[in-house]
Scaffold this active site. Structure first.
Site, PDB file in Angstrom:
ATOM      1  N   LYS A  13     -35.369 -13.676 156.373  1.00 11.98           N
ATOM      2  CA  LYS A  13     -35.507 -14.827 157.271  1.00 11.98           C
ATOM      3  C   LYS A  13     -34.199 -15.120 158.013  1.00 11.98           C
ATOM      4  O   LYS A  13     -34.211 -15.407 159.206  1.00 11.98           O
ATOM      5  CB  LYS A  13     -35.933 -16.079 156.489  1.00 11.98           C
ATOM      6  CG  LYS A  13     -37.281 -15.971 155.804  1.00 11.98           C
ATOM      7  CD  LYS A  13     -37.746 -17.289 155.227  1.00 11.98           C
ATOM      8  CE  LYS A  13     -36.787 -17.884 154.204  1.00 11.98           C
ATOM      9  NZ  LYS A  13     -36.629 -17.037 152.994  1.00 11.98           N
ATOM     10  N   ARG A  88     -40.790 -26.132 152.196  1.00 14.57           N
ATOM     11  CA  ARG A  88     -41.021 -25.286 151.032  1.00 14.57           C
ATOM     12  C   ARG A  88     -42.093 -25.860 150.119  1.00 14.57           C
ATOM     13  O   ARG A  88     -42.567 -25.173 149.233  1.00 14.57           O
ATOM     14  CB  ARG A  88     -39.726 -25.132 150.230  1.00 14.57           C
ATOM     15  CG  ARG A  88     -38.833 -24.045 150.788  1.00 14.57           C
ATOM     16  CD  ARG A  88     -37.677 -23.736 149.880  1.00 14.57           C
ATOM     17  NE  ARG A  88     -36.865 -22.658 150.405  1.00 14.57           N
ATOM     18  CZ  ARG A  88     -35.634 -22.416 150.041  1.00 14.57           C
ATOM     19  NH1 ARG A  88     -35.060 -23.185 149.141  1.00 14.57           N
ATOM     20  NH2 ARG A  88     -34.953 -21.425 150.560  1.00 14.57           N
ATOM     21  N   ARG A 123     -26.387  -7.986 146.844  1.00 12.99           N
ATOM     22  CA  ARG A 123     -25.505  -8.685 147.783  1.00 12.99           C
ATOM     23  C   ARG A 123     -24.136  -8.955 147.171  1.00 12.99           C
ATOM     24  O   ARG A 123     -24.014  -9.292 146.000  1.00 12.99           O
ATOM     25  CB  ARG A 123     -26.102 -10.043 148.175  1.00 12.99           C
ATOM     26  CG  ARG A 123     -27.219 -10.008 149.174  1.00 12.99           C
ATOM     27  CD  ARG A 123     -27.666 -11.435 149.428  1.00 12.99           C
ATOM     28  NE  ARG A 123     -28.871 -11.521 150.239  1.00 12.99           N
ATOM     29  CZ  ARG A 123     -29.654 -12.590 150.299  1.00 12.99           C
ATOM     30  NH1 ARG A 123     -29.348 -13.662 149.584  1.00 12.99           N
ATOM     31  NH2 ARG A 123     -30.722 -12.587 151.052  1.00 12.99           N
ATOM     32  N   ARG A 156     -23.070 -14.523 144.412  1.00 12.98           N
ATOM     33  CA  ARG A 156     -23.494 -15.913 144.330  1.00 12.98           C
ATOM     34  C   ARG A 156     -24.395 -16.117 143.116  1.00 12.98           C
ATOM     35  O   ARG A 156     -25.143 -15.215 142.739  1.00 12.98           O
ATOM     36  CB  ARG A 156     -24.291 -16.309 145.590  1.00 12.98           C
ATOM     37  CG  ARG A 156     -23.447 -16.586 146.778  1.00 12.98           C
ATOM     38  CD  ARG A 156     -24.204 -17.126 147.969  1.00 12.98           C
ATOM     39  NE  ARG A 156     -25.653 -17.175 147.851  1.00 12.98           N
ATOM     40  CZ  ARG A 156     -26.477 -17.277 148.890  1.00 12.98           C
ATOM     41  NH1 ARG A 156     -25.991 -17.320 150.102  1.00 12.98           N
ATOM     42  NH2 ARG A 156     -27.763 -17.326 148.729  1.00 12.98           N
ATOM     43  N   ARG A 167     -36.330 -18.227 141.242  1.00  8.55           N
ATOM     44  CA  ARG A 167     -36.603 -18.667 142.614  1.00  8.55           C
ATOM     45  C   ARG A 167     -37.932 -18.115 143.122  1.00  8.55           C
ATOM     46  O   ARG A 167     -38.672 -18.810 143.828  1.00  8.55           O
ATOM     47  CB  ARG A 167     -35.468 -18.226 143.532  1.00  8.55           C
ATOM     48  CG  ARG A 167     -34.176 -18.994 143.313  1.00  8.55           C
ATOM     49  CD  ARG A 167     -32.991 -18.265 143.902  1.00  8.55           C
ATOM     50  NE  ARG A 167     -33.037 -18.187 145.350  1.00  8.55           N
ATOM     51  CZ  ARG A 167     -32.334 -17.312 146.061  1.00  8.55           C
ATOM     52  NH1 ARG A 167     -31.556 -16.427 145.458  1.00  8.55           N
ATOM     53  NH2 ARG A 167     -32.411 -17.302 147.375  1.00  8.55           N
TER      54      ARG A 167
END
Length: 215
Positions: A13, A88, A123, A156, A167
């Site tokens: 996104k 959301r 990441r 992170r 999540r």
């Protein structure tokens, strides 16, 4: 042109939002970025948000909606905006309706969960600049070091595997019901709702988005 970008974490996104922003000159509004910015600024709201997240809780719909409300009233949103990561929940969805915030397009990016895990867990971030790397798709020249400063890269908390799985469970539970709402709006109010296969290349997805936004 008011656009909602829908999709689980790691579906791209953010990347596609940046493309749309550059192409059509409308701002990308990311709830995640707004939350992180407030935490970084260490303002009153940032301290509240940080405290909530450190306890492992989700930031309330009220806080998120207030941040969105303030943001879309700014001058650069006059000709449209992209909502990335909002709404959301059904409560956030209702907020848009109650405040008569018209949405023209909903673009849902779809990707199998095992590929999402691979994308996110790989990441690596240079915290000072925000530069993003990936161990497989965009590795730094020196392992775990920023290309420009040679400072250490970090992972992170949100990008760790257990956090990703949590999540994704939350996304499935809270965000899937929104899809039915948008499908109903598509039938009743001619909302332009499109599902996009995020397994394709970035350029391929961008061409598809360009075609959609011309309709």
């Amino acid at each position: 042109m008011r656009i909602i970008l829908l999709g689980a974490p790691g579906t791209g996104k953010g990347t596609q939002g940046k493309f749309i922003t550059k192409k059509y000159n409308i701002p990308q509004i990311s709830t995640g970025d707004m939350l992180r910015k407030n935490i970084y600024l260490k303002n009153k709201m940032g301290k509240i948000i940080k405290n909530i997240l450190e306890k492992g809780h989700l930031v309330s719909d009220e806080i998120v909606c207030n941040l969105i409300h303030d943001r879309i009233k700014q001058k650069d949103c006059t000709n449209g905006f992209i909502l990335d990561g909002f709404p959301r929940t059904l409560e956030q969805y209702s907020y848009l309706s109650k405040n008569q915030i018209k949405i023209d397009y909903v673009l849902e990016l779809i990707l199998p969960y095992h590929l999402i895990l691979e994308r996110i867990s790989g990441r690596r971030i240079h915290a000072q600049s925000g530069r993003v790397y990936h161990v497989k798709f965009k590795p730094p020249k020196i392992k775990d070091k920023d290309d420009l400063t040679q400072e250490s890269l970090t992972i992170r908390e949100d990008d760790k595997e257990e956090s990703i799985k949590k999540r994704l469970r939350e996304y499935k539970k809270e965000t899937y019901p929104l899809i039915n709402c948008y499908l109903n709006e598509k039938k009743k109010y001619n909302l332009k709702f499109f599902q996009i296969n995020a397994i394709n290349s970035i350029s391929c997805i961008q061409k598809q988005i360009e075609k959609i936004l011309k309709k």
